[in-house]
Scaffold this motif. Structure first.
Motif, PDB file in Angstrom:
ATOM      1  N   VAL A 105       0.902  -1.261   0.053  1.00 42.09           N
ATOM      2  CA  VAL A 105      -0.339   0.244  -0.459  1.00 42.09           C
ATOM      3  C   VAL A 105       0.855   0.868  -0.403  1.00 42.09           C
ATOM      4  O   VAL A 105       0.768   2.362  -0.939  1.00 42.09           O
ATOM      5  N   ASP A 106       1.793   1.407   0.851  1.00 39.29           N
ATOM      6  CA  ASP A 106       2.661   2.559   1.330  1.00 39.29           C
ATOM      7  C   ASP A 106       3.233   3.046  -0.705  1.00 39.29           C
ATOM      8  O   ASP A 106       3.659   3.355  -1.082  1.00 39.29           O
ATOM      9  N   VAL A 107       3.580   1.565  -1.436  1.00 46.56           N
ATOM     10  CA  VAL A 107       4.894   1.183  -3.022  1.00 46.56           C
ATOM     11  C   VAL A 107       3.835   1.988  -3.545  1.00 46.56           C
ATOM     12  O   VAL A 107       3.662   3.055  -4.322  1.00 46.56           O
ATOM     13  N   CYS A 108       2.185   1.683  -3.598  1.00 45.82           N
ATOM     14  CA  CYS A 108       1.149   2.283  -4.573  1.00 45.82           C
ATOM     15  C   CYS A 108       1.036   3.829  -3.983  1.00 45.82           C
ATOM     16  O   CYS A 108       0.691   4.737  -5.003  1.00 45.82           O
ATOM     17  N   VAL A 109       0.505   4.505  -2.610  1.00 45.43           N
ATOM     18  CA  VAL A 109       0.703   5.255  -2.260  1.00 45.43           C
ATOM     19  C   VAL A 109       1.934   6.513  -2.930  1.00 45.43           C
ATOM     20  O   VAL A 109       1.600   7.924  -3.197  1.00 45.43           O
ATOM     21  N   ASN A 110       3.391   6.316  -2.725  1.00 47.22           N
ATOM     22  CA  ASN A 110       4.545   6.963  -3.383  1.00 47.22           C
ATOM     23  C   ASN A 110       4.130   6.560  -4.562  1.00 47.22           C
ATOM     24  O   ASN A 110       4.608   8.079  -5.345  1.00 47.22           O
ATOM     25  N   LYS A 111       3.689   6.037  -5.547  1.00 47.69           N
ATOM     26  CA  LYS A 111       3.698   6.007  -6.529  1.00 47.69           C
ATOM     27  C   LYS A 111       2.474   7.117  -7.161  1.00 47.69           C
ATOM     28  O   LYS A 111       2.581   7.528  -8.177  1.00 47.69           O
ATOM     29  N   LEU A 112       1.520   6.695  -6.425  1.00 48.45           N
ATOM     30  CA  LEU A 112       0.063   7.711  -6.765  1.00 48.45           C
ATOM     31  C   LEU A 112       0.871   9.656  -6.630  1.00 48.45           C
ATOM     32  O   LEU A 112       0.104  10.374  -7.159  1.00 48.45           O
ATOM     33  N   LEU A 113       1.700   9.621  -5.814  1.00 46.33           N
ATOM     34  CA  LEU A 113       2.329  10.910  -5.660  1.00 46.33           C
ATOM     35  C   LEU A 113       2.977  11.609  -6.283  1.00 46.33           C
ATOM     36  O   LEU A 113       3.090  12.710  -6.932  1.00 46.33           O
ATOM     37  N   ARG A 114       4.036  10.270  -6.921  1.00 49.04           N
ATOM     38  CA  ARG A 114       4.682  10.711  -8.051  1.00 49.04           C
ATOM     39  C   ARG A 114       3.865  11.418  -8.909  1.00 49.04           C
ATOM     40  O   ARG A 114       4.132  12.177 -10.069  1.00 49.04           O
ATOM     41  N   GLU A 115       3.130  10.652  -9.376  1.00 44.55           N
ATOM     42  CA  GLU A 115       2.523  10.730 -10.209  1.00 44.55           C
ATOM     43  C   GLU A 115       1.503  12.233 -10.774  1.00 44.55           C
ATOM     44  O   GLU A 115       1.138  12.994 -11.327  1.00 44.55           O
ATOM     45  N   ALA A 116       0.981  12.113  -9.907  1.00 42.79           N
ATOM     46  CA  ALA A 116      -0.010  13.691  -9.178  1.00 42.79           C
ATOM     47  C   ALA A 116       0.954  14.770  -8.971  1.00 42.79           C
ATOM     48  O   ALA A 116       0.473  15.542 -10.237  1.00 42.79           O
ATOM     49  N   LEU A 117       2.340  14.511  -9.020  1.00 43.60           N
ATOM     50  CA  LEU A 117       3.406  15.931  -9.446  1.00 43.60           C
ATOM     51  C   LEU A 117       3.662  16.182 -10.779  1.00 43.60           C
ATOM     52  O   LEU A 117       3.980  17.149 -11.136  1.00 43.60           O
ATOM     53  N   TYR A 118       3.776  14.544 -11.048  1.00 44.49           N
ATOM     54  CA  TYR A 118       3.956  15.031 -12.788  1.00 44.49           C
ATOM     55  C   TYR A 118       3.423  16.076 -13.170  1.00 44.49           C
ATOM     56  O   TYR A 118       3.323  16.577 -14.605  1.00 44.49           O
ATOM     57  N   ALA A 119       2.245  15.666 -12.807  1.00 43.07           N
ATOM     58  CA  ALA A 119       0.766  15.828 -13.957  1.00 43.07           C
ATOM     59  C   ALA A 119       1.073  17.524 -13.257  1.00 43.07           C
ATOM     60  O   ALA A 119      -0.087  18.128 -13.921  1.00 43.07           O
ATOM     61  N   GLY A 120       1.318  17.769 -13.116  1.00 42.94           N
ATOM     62  CA  GLY A 120       1.331  19.449 -12.357  1.00 42.94           C
ATOM     63  C   GLY A 120      -0.188  19.934 -11.719  1.00 42.94           C
ATOM     64  O   GLY A 120      -0.037  21.278 -10.653  1.00 42.94           O
ATOM     65  N   ASP A 121       0.188  18.881 -10.513  1.00 40.43           N
ATOM     66  CA  ASP A 121      -1.797  19.397  -9.244  1.00 40.43           C
ATOM     67  C   ASP A 121      -1.683  18.269  -8.727  1.00 40.43           C
ATOM     68  O   ASP A 121      -2.813  17.265  -8.592  1.00 40.43           O
ATOM     69  N   PRO A 122      -0.613  17.924  -7.948  1.00 40.95           N
ATOM     70  CA  PRO A 122      -0.202  17.236  -6.967  1.00 40.95           C
ATOM     71  C   PRO A 122      -1.635  17.341  -5.409  1.00 40.95           C
ATOM     72  O   PRO A 122      -1.917  16.564  -5.312  1.00 40.95           O
ATOM     73  N   ALA A 123      -1.966  18.457  -5.630  1.00 34.78           N
ATOM     74  CA  ALA A 123      -3.265  18.717  -4.244  1.00 34.78           C
ATOM     75  C   ALA A 123      -4.678  18.416  -4.575  1.00 34.78           C
ATOM     76  O   ALA A 123      -5.411  17.584  -3.776  1.00 34.78           O
ATOM     77  N   ALA A 124      -4.930  17.579  -6.042  1.00 31.02           N
ATOM     78  CA  ALA A 124      -6.078  17.173  -6.269  1.00 31.02           C
ATOM     79  C   ALA A 124      -5.902  15.607  -6.319  1.00 31.02           C
ATOM     80  O   ALA A 124      -6.724  14.684  -6.734  1.00 31.02           O
ATOM     81  N   LEU A 125      -4.686  15.221  -5.667  1.00 31.19           N
ATOM     82  CA  LEU A 125      -4.941  13.159  -5.237  1.00 31.19           C
ATOM     83  C   LEU A 125      -5.702  13.763  -3.853  1.00 31.19           C
ATOM     84  O   LEU A 125      -5.296  13.998  -3.238  1.00 31.19           O
ATOM     85  N   THR A 126      -6.586  12.590  -4.459  1.00 28.57           N
ATOM     86  CA  THR A 126      -7.163  12.022  -3.318  1.00 28.57           C
ATOM     87  C   THR A 126      -6.854  10.006  -3.084  1.00 28.57           C
ATOM     88  O   THR A 126      -7.034   9.740  -4.301  1.00 28.57           O
ATOM     89  N   VAL A 127      -6.777   9.458  -2.247  1.00 30.52           N
ATOM     90  CA  VAL A 127      -6.925   8.478  -2.082  1.00 30.52           C
ATOM     91  C   VAL A 127      -7.690   7.598  -1.131  1.00 30.52           C
ATOM     92  O   VAL A 127      -7.087   7.988   0.189  1.00 30.52           O
ATOM     93  N   THR A 128      -8.435   6.999  -0.810  1.00 32.28           N
ATOM     94  CA  THR A 128      -9.748   6.438  -0.210  1.00 32.28           C
ATOM     95  C   THR A 128      -8.976   4.964  -0.146  1.00 32.28           C
ATOM     96  O   THR A 128      -9.959   4.218  -1.523  1.00 32.28           O
ATOM     97  N   GLY A 129      -8.764   4.712   0.737  1.00 28.96           N
ATOM     98  CA  GLY A 129      -8.699   2.998   0.437  1.00 28.96           C
ATOM     99  C   GLY A 129     -10.006   2.180   1.690  1.00 28.96           C
ATOM    100  O   GLY A 129     -10.208   2.772   2.581  1.00 28.96           O
ATOM    101  N   ARG A 130      -9.875   0.523   1.388  1.00 30.34           N
ATOM    102  CA  ARG A 130     -11.218  -0.311   1.933  1.00 30.34           C
ATOM    103  C   ARG A 130     -10.073  -1.186   2.004  1.00 30.34           C
ATOM    104  O   ARG A 130     -10.544  -2.358   0.767  1.00 30.34           O
ATOM    105  N   ILE A 131     -10.723  -2.639   3.073  1.00 31.95           N
ATOM    106  CA  ILE A 131     -10.705  -3.540   3.030  1.00 31.95           C
ATOM    107  C   ILE A 131     -11.722  -3.707   2.825  1.00 31.95           C
ATOM    108  O   ILE A 131     -12.835  -4.312   2.975  1.00 31.95           O
ATOM    109  N   VAL A 132     -11.467  -5.006   0.817  1.00 32.88           N
ATOM    110  CA  VAL A 132     -12.952  -4.907   0.553  1.00 32.88           C
ATOM    111  C   VAL A 132     -13.383  -6.547   0.715  1.00 32.88           C
ATOM    112  O   VAL A 132     -13.278  -7.292  -0.257  1.00 32.88           O
ATOM    113  N   ALA A 133     -11.954  -8.264   1.093  1.00 25.83           N
ATOM    114  CA  ALA A 133     -12.292  -9.069   0.622  1.00 25.83           C
ATOM    115  C   ALA A 133     -11.235  -9.569   2.336  1.00 25.83           C
ATOM    116  O   ALA A 133     -10.319  -8.651   2.112  1.00 25.83           O
ATOM    117  N   ALA A 134     -11.462 -10.370   2.586  1.00 22.57           N
ATOM    118  CA  ALA A 134     -10.752 -10.811   4.293  1.00 22.57           C
ATOM    119  C   ALA A 134     -11.550 -12.191   4.257  1.00 22.57           C
ATOM    120  O   ALA A 134     -12.309 -13.110   4.028  1.00 22.57           O
TER     121      ALA A 134
END
Length: 567
Positions: A105-134
């Motif tokens: 999850v941490d690796v994915c969050v870092n990747k999403l942060l970088r991609e938002a930075l490359y897009a030029g609008d890092p503040a637009a990023l929102t990520v909401t996670g849920r456990i959907v299988a157990a």
């Protein structure tokens, strides 16, 4: 201020996001009741029992919003809120005991942060996670992502046996991927999706690494195929496709079968089921599990404008299952990890991040706890830019010479300081001077950290010469290398632009240490390279099986490697 850790005591659902392209798709049938019929080989199921053609955009958003949260099945599950430490609207679940999942999850969050930075609008990023299988030995986390381009979904699956996080392709047996492609093609055609674009996306990794689909079994056994960037007419939008249960069941891998059972009959997750490969053996390279396919290292693919723009692996090829790692596909990329020790350094830290941003490269920063405490804002900015932050001890002593009490303090204090500045405790650690032993490895493991040495030493701490730094790195780096440099020396930062340019000329892709490790760098084990250091004839894509290559790198079990040198 650390990321808020909120204990989840009951199930809850995340609100439905805005539809990307119209239509509130009906919730009826999204979680079950997709019909049955059809055969193993591909094509459509029985006409009388097939579901109606979906609204390919509205149905996906409705599905994501309606999925039940299974956090109540994960004892002591918590939510990590990063809105305070790095000022990003990111809220993701943590599953105690499932380190491999939490790191992914941490690796994915870092990747999403970088991609938002490359897009030029890092503040637009929102990520909401849920456990959907157990289930007792299986978990699944959904990341609902909104950025400047719109909405998308990422799914991370977890296998307690082996403590491995896996991406959606792992649910399908590699020999069944071609049949899966045929079924998706039929469903996409019926829904009005462009067949050529769909076929290409089935050869990509899923988000956040590419535009491949996320795969989610439904309670009735059917398979929901979440396309993040489907071509519908002249538009690009999310789309939801459904493969009936009778067609989906023959496609499952053993892991896919376990995931489907966990979705159909949720059960409490059993922390005792988590089994790390190798037990207390601390040489991590002995436990590497190689990808299905390893090709000659290739350049990252150019983006077509939809989804992520960096670290894109070449297409897997028709009928070849994409990588199952929650990381860029090191089986196809010529990947290396660039690392910087001894920071954060005022003035130089910002310069370094600016250089990495220019070429969309990434790195791992191993930070000294005392410096973190002195300049926490630099740590917050480094983490907010999506770079991996690791520990380099509290005050840079040789850890193999410390008493147990001092060793514990040298590890716990920087982890706490990094958590205070970035919102997250580090998953990776580098011992000063590279001095390690089984005792120090296991002490790092008690902090939840894997140990990262190197196979390429720039000797920048010694020569403090830009040209020598460049020559040493470019003459010794190979595929899979972990490269040691230091953030605190100006000649090192001066050398970075030329080194990054050389990486580009050699078609090398930079990854973080955790990305290079393909979710296989376990706490308490040490590593000198990534798992993929070369390609072999037996692992060409004509055959998905083959022999694992040796991770490489010399080891000294008593005192470790030397060469960090900055005392």
């Amino acid at each position: 201020m650390t990321g808020a850790l909120v204990v989840v005591g009951a199930a809850g659902a995340v609100g439905v996001g805005a539809l990307m392209d119209g239509g509130d798709g009906p919730l009826s049938g999204l979680l079950g009741g997709s019909g049955s019929g059809g055969s193993d080989g591909g094509g459509k199921g029985g006409a009388a029992e097939d579901p109606p053609a979906p609204d390919p955009t509205g149905d996906l958003r409705a599905l994501v919003g309606a999925l039940p949260d299974q956090a109540a099945h994960v004892p002591e599950a918590s939510v990590l809120d990063l809105s305070g430490p790095i000022e990003r609207t990111i809220s993701v679940p943590l599953a105690p005991g499932a380190r491999g999942l939490n790191e992914a999850v941490d690796v994915c969050v870092n990747k999403l942060l970088r991609e938002a930075l490359y897009a030029g609008d890092p503040a637009a990023l929102t990520v909401t996670g849920r456990i959907v299988a157990a289930g007792a030995g299986v978990l699944g986390i959904l990341l609902d992502v909104t950025d400047a381009a719109g909405s998308s979904t990422a799914l991370i699956w977890y296998r307690a046996e082996g403590d491995r996080a896996l991406a959606s392709p792992a649910l399908i047996a590699p020999e069944k991927w071609q049949a899966f492609e045929g079924l998706v093609d039929a469903a996409a055609t019926a829904a009005g999706l462009d067949p050529a674009a769909t076929a290409e996306q089935l050869q990509q990794q899923p988000r956040p690494w590419g535009n491949g689909p996320a795969l989610l079994p439904a309670q009735d056994g059917s398979l929901q195929v979440l396309m993040p960037a489907a071509t519908i007419g002249e538009k690009r939008a999310e789309a939801l496709l459904t493969i009936p249960a009778a067609d989906a069941e023959p496609l499952w891998s053993d892991f896919g079968t376990a995931v489907a059972q966990a979705v159909a009959s949720p059960a409490d997750f059993d922390r005792a089921a988590v089994a790390v490969p190798g037990g207390e053996e601390t040489s991590g390279k002995k436990e590497f599990e190689l990808p299905d396919v390893i090709t000659q290292g290739q350049a990252a693919r150019e983006s077509d404008g939809a989804g992520p723009v960096s670290q894109l692996a070449p297409l897997s090829g028709p009928g070849v299952r994409p990588a199952t790692a929650v990381a860029p596909d090191a089986g196809r990329l010529k990947a290396v990890a660039l690392t910087f020790d001894d920071g954060p350094a005022p003035e130089l830290n910002e310069r370094l991040r600016e250089e990495l941003l220019k070429t969309r490269d990434t790195a791992t920063f191993f930070l000294i706890g005392q410096s973190v405490a002195e300049w926490p804002d630099l740590v917050s900015k480094t983490a907010a830019d999506g770079y991996e932050v690791g520990s380099h001890s509290w005050s840079h002593p040789q850890l193999t010479r410390q008493s147990p009490e001092k060793l514990a303090s040298q590890l716990s204090r920087p982890a706490e300081a990094i958590a205070g500045a970035s919102g997250r405790r580090p998953y990776v650690m580098r011992p000063p001077y590279g001095a390690r032993s089984k005792k120090t490895d296991l002490a790092c493991g008690a902090e939840g950290e894997s140990v990262h040495i190197w196979d390429v030493d720039s000797l920048d701490w010694q020569n403090k010469d830009r040209d020598k730094n460049i020559e040493l790195v470019t003459s010794t780096t190979r595929r899979g290398s972990i490269i040691l440099m230091h953030e605190i020396h100006a000649p090192t930062i001066d050398a970075v632009p030329a080194i990054l340019e050389w990486f580009g000329q050699q078609e090398m892709t930079t990854l973080t240490c955790s990305e290079l490790g393909q979710n296989q760098m376990f706490a308490g084990k040490h590593y000198m390279t990534g798992p993929v250091t070369a390609e072999t004839e037996l692992r060409e894509p004509v055959a998905p099986e083959g022999q694992a290559s040796d991770g490489g790198g010399a080891e000294d079990e008593d005192a470790g490697s030397a060469g960090d040198g900055n005392g």
